[in-house]
Design an enzyme around this catalytic site. Structure first.
Site, PDB file in Angstrom:
ATOM      1  N   ASP A 265       0.876  -1.165   0.000  1.00 29.65           N
ATOM      2  CA  ASP A 265       0.000   0.000   0.000  1.00 29.65           C
ATOM      3  C   ASP A 265       0.919   1.222   0.000  1.00 29.65           C
ATOM      4  OD1 ASP A 265      -2.074   1.753  -0.010  1.00 29.65           O
ATOM      5  OD2 ASP A 265      -3.141   0.869   1.682  1.00 29.65           O
TER       6      ASP A 265
HETATM    7  C1  BGC Z   1      -4.940   3.349  -0.027  1.00 31.85           C
HETATM    8  C2  BGC Z   1      -5.008   2.365  -1.172  1.00 31.85           C
HETATM    9  C3  BGC Z   1      -4.794   3.082  -2.471  1.00 31.85           C
HETATM   10  C4  BGC Z   1      -3.460   3.797  -2.415  1.00 31.85           C
HETATM   11  C5  BGC Z   1      -3.116   4.543  -3.674  1.00 31.85           C
HETATM   12  C6  BGC Z   1      -3.702   4.213  -0.082  1.00 31.85           C
HETATM   13  O1  BGC Z   1      -3.798   5.248   0.814  1.00 31.85           O
HETATM   14  O2  BGC Z   1      -5.008   2.661   1.195  1.00 31.85           O
HETATM   15  O3  BGC Z   1      -6.238   1.684  -1.164  1.00 31.85           O
HETATM   16  O4  BGC Z   1      -4.877   2.186  -3.535  1.00 31.85           O
HETATM   17  O5  BGC Z   1      -3.484   4.737  -1.362  1.00 31.85           O
HETATM   18  O6  BGC Z   1      -3.931   5.635  -3.843  1.00 31.85           O
END
Ligand code: BGC
Length: 740
Positions: A265
């Protein structure tokens, strides 16, 4: 002659093999097995090129191997539409004018359709949009289990039940990947709240882990064949999920045989050593401002960049460690960017808008309909008052990473006016002011929602108009602002925000012909449930949300959605809130899932708590009559199957669809088990008066529980029951059987 010599000498370089017949290097030859191509490409790469592939080069991309023609990877959120292009190093949108997408309904809505065909349609449509926009990783779908109605991100997931989410996630993935775009299933695992999401250490027993929190991921990997998975932010067994020996190496790769790519993530990696050894392949988002950190390129300082390279160069880490990662990343390339047969995709098509509308129409849930208040009879109802901020507030913007720049979004008020305006006068009153700001990462809304009137003035206006209307439709609920349905924080309470309960109560006093439409991704408390005659649960339904809502309200579409999670009367009725702060949201960054496997209806069944609205519940404008369920045998062998059949008849005057649910109960077991568990469902379409039979066939898997001592799934011989229900609390009939 010269030419022949050069080719011959090239053939001798190292162990690089050249496919002489096609005059193409093996890795580029699509007729060769993917593993051969992976090994061939790997052999050609320098250490530096390998390490470069393991981390981001911009906010959403990672390098390929330019020298070898292996393309970059471009990821995009996900999961409800294709995010606008952002600046190279920032979250802010780049200001392109050709990246406004179709916003599809939130995944809660998809789950509420209980229709696998809708999931395939969703996956295909969003996959085409991703492909057209040249993305090869779609950051979604999300399948974290709905543990608490306070979780700010439940709207991005598929509800409380592991079986429902397992069945619904698979077609979505298949649909996306048909386009040569990897679905990146998230957030693996145990990311069930936003409070302290970067730090909380989740303590959960193996039964709950395997029976509740992992099945949808397992189905995504084994049945959906997902090509990518995203680690979660939180910790498990004291290791961050993105660099977690137990989750990534032991379970995901070891037990399930995942051969895709593990993506962190954004900002989910926390040290180099574990990131090297614990199953992560690609690091994203570790610092947000890549060029402003004083370094020439901050991406070089990622945990899996220079620090990793240094360890490899010195021999402290063996090259095999980077090779393991690069193999997975190359496999991703061959499945996506280097698949020359993948389709071209399409963007913002009428078909995609229609798909979004269809899914929304099937996911809207009719919760209450006394005196047949709905569908609206436009022969009688000539003046409709619409009240509430959510009738006009665009919901595709906000909520965190799933925020979109939609080509258009039909608001509920616009949808109602468009569909009913010719036959009835539509009047609007604001009723309350919630959050008038509507901007996210540089995507600004055109409509100004500011209103400086006091709460009393707003209520006075609405109730005065209500007295003069034939029907009042209140459209409220939550929104995508902080502490509501939004990433980064959880909700603070189960109650509706912004004084809405008061507005609803006052409206009811002024005009009892009241419909409440709740827009949310979460359960809310409804203290006025016994007064208000009609209640509709709808979701963040994207581009066509208003159109879909209007067609359900007026009866062009007969509602057929059912709840993918339990609505508790009060927050204390939810299991995660029943064991104090240690269980939710945790104390000192440690949290124990004390309810264990008893999540959602498993809890209300066990504790005999009457929910406000149960899991699997939803009404229709028609009525259904269930026959008695029968089994094809009385006893099933350990390796055998058993089938259950039930007839369902549409006994009303309107065509409609019913979701028939099969629950299994283990009458006696050596370990505690839920009273019953969903193990089958089927959505059937019935014309008025029509009758169909539905059959479910199950095997040992549906009868098993996870024995944490033996670390295996066990089906104990003995008595079982198959229960057929229209919801988790509306069991129509049951049949007993034995497992030998
Ligand atoms: C989120 C993800 C997301 C990623 C990219 C993170 O803060 O938890 O679900 O895909 O950011 O935007």
């Amino acid at each position: 002659m010269k030419c022949v010599k050069i080719v011959a000498s090239l053939l001798l370089i190292g162990s690089i093999s050249v496919n002489t017949q096609a005059q193409k290097p093996v890795y580029q030859d699509e007729t060769r097995p993917i593993e051969e191509r992976v090994e061939d490409a790997l052999k050609r790469m320098t250490l530096e090129e390998k390490v470069a592939m393991c981390h981001a080069q911009s906010k959403f991309s990672s390098p390929g191997v330019p020298r070898l023609g292996i393309p970059e990877n471009w990821a995009t959120d996900g999961p409800h539409g294709i995010r606008p292009e952002v600046l190279w190093d920032e979250w802010d949108q780049a200001g392109w004018t050709n990246d406004s997408c179709i916003a599809f309904p939130a995944l809660t809505c998809l789950a509420a359709t209980w229709n696998k065909d809708m999931s395939l349609l969703y996956g295909r449509s969003i996959g085409e949009e991703a492909r057209y926009r040249n993305k090869n990783i779609l950051l979604g779908p999300g399948v974290n289990i709905y543990r608490t109605p306070l979780n700010g991100r439940n709207f991005e997931y598929m509800g409380e039940d592991p079986y429902l989410s397992s069945k619904m996630v698979v077609p979505y993935i298949q649909g996306v990947q048909e386009n040569g775009v990897a679905a990146c299933v998230k957030h693996f695992a145990l990311n069930n709240q936003e409070v302290d999401r970067h730090t909380v250490n989740v303590v959960v027993d193996d039964r709950a882990l395997y029976e509740i929190y992992l099945p949808a991921f397992k189905a995504a990997v084994q049945e959906g064949q997902a090509w990518a998975i995203m680690g979660a932010y939180n910790r498990y067994k004291d290791q961050w999920a993105c660099q977690n020996q137990y989750l990534l190496n032991d379970i995901l790769r070891g037990e399930w045989g995942f051969d895709g790519v593990v993506v962190s993530d954004w900002g989910g990696v926390n040290n180099t050593e574990q990131a090297i050894y614990h199953g992560l392949d690609m690091e994203f988002g570790s610092w947000t401002d890549g060029l402003g950190e004083g370094a020439s390129n901050a991406y070089d300082y990622y945990y899996l960049a220079n620090p990793f390279l240094k360890l490899l160069r010195s021999g402290e880490v063996k090259e095999e460690e980077v090779d393991k990662k690069v193999r997975n990343i190359l496999r991703l390339a061959f499945r996506t960017t280097m698949d020359t047969k993948r389709p071209w995709g399409s963007f913002v098509t009428p078909e995609h808008a229609a798909a979004g509308r269809k899914i929304a129409e099937e996911g809207i849930v009719l919760l209450q309909n006394k005196n047949n208040t709905l569908p609206i009879d436009l022969n009688k109802v000539k003046k409709i008052l619409v009240v509430g901020e959510n009738a006009i507030k665009p919901m595709t913007v906000g909520g965190g990473s799933s925020s979109l720049k939609a080509k258009y979004e039909v608001s509920p008020l616009d949808g109602i006016t468009e569909r009913m305006g010719a036959q009835a006068e539509i009047v609007y009153a604001r009723g309350y002011v919630g959050d008038p700001t509507s901007e996210y990462n540089g995507v600004k809304l055109k409509r100004d929602l500011h209103d400086s009137r006091s709460a009393a003035e707003l209520i006075a206006e609405a109730t005065t108009l209500a007295k003069d209307a034939d029907m009042v439709i209140f459209i409220g609920g939550l929104n995508k602002s902080d502490n509501q349905d939004c990433e980064g924080n959880d909700r603070k309470h189960l109650e509706l925000p912004y004084n809405q309960d008061k507005v609803i109560t006052e409206l009811y006093k002024a005009n009892s012909n009241l419909v409440v439409v709740n827009i949310s991704g979460n359960a809310v408390a409804m203290p006025w449930v016994n007064q208000v005659p009609a209640i509709v649960q709808t979701w963040y339904n994207g581009t066509e949300s208003g159109t879909a809502l209007a067609s359900v309200l007026v009866g062009d579409v007969n509602p057929s959605g059912k709840l993918p999670f339990t609505f508790p009367v009060k927050i204390q009725d939810n299991p995660s809130s029943s064991f104090g702060e240690a269980s939710y949201p945790g104390i000192d960054k440690v949290q124990e899932y004390k309810e264990s496997i008893f999540v959602g209806y498993r809890w209300t069944d066990k504790e005999k708590i009457k929910p406000l609205f149960p899991f699997g519940y939803g009404l229709s404008y028609t009525t259904f009559q269930y026959g008695k369920v029968t089994a094809d045998k009385k006893e099933v062998a350990a390796d055998g199957n058993i089938s259950f059949t039930v007839s369902v008849k549409n006994t009303g005057a309107t065509d409609g669809a019913e979701i028939v649910q099969l629950y299994i109960r283990d009458v006696k077991s050596s370990l505690p088990r839920p009273v019953k568990e969903l193990k089958g469902f089927e959505k059937i379409y019935l014309k008025a008066g029509e009758e169909k039979t539905v059959s479910f066939t199950i095997g040992k898997e549906a009868l098993s529980f996870f024995d944490d001592k033996k670390h295996e799934w066990i089906a104990e011989s003995g008595d079982f029951e198959a229960l057929i229900g229209a919801s988790a609390t509306d069991i129509k009939s049951k049949v007993s059987f034995k497992l030998k």
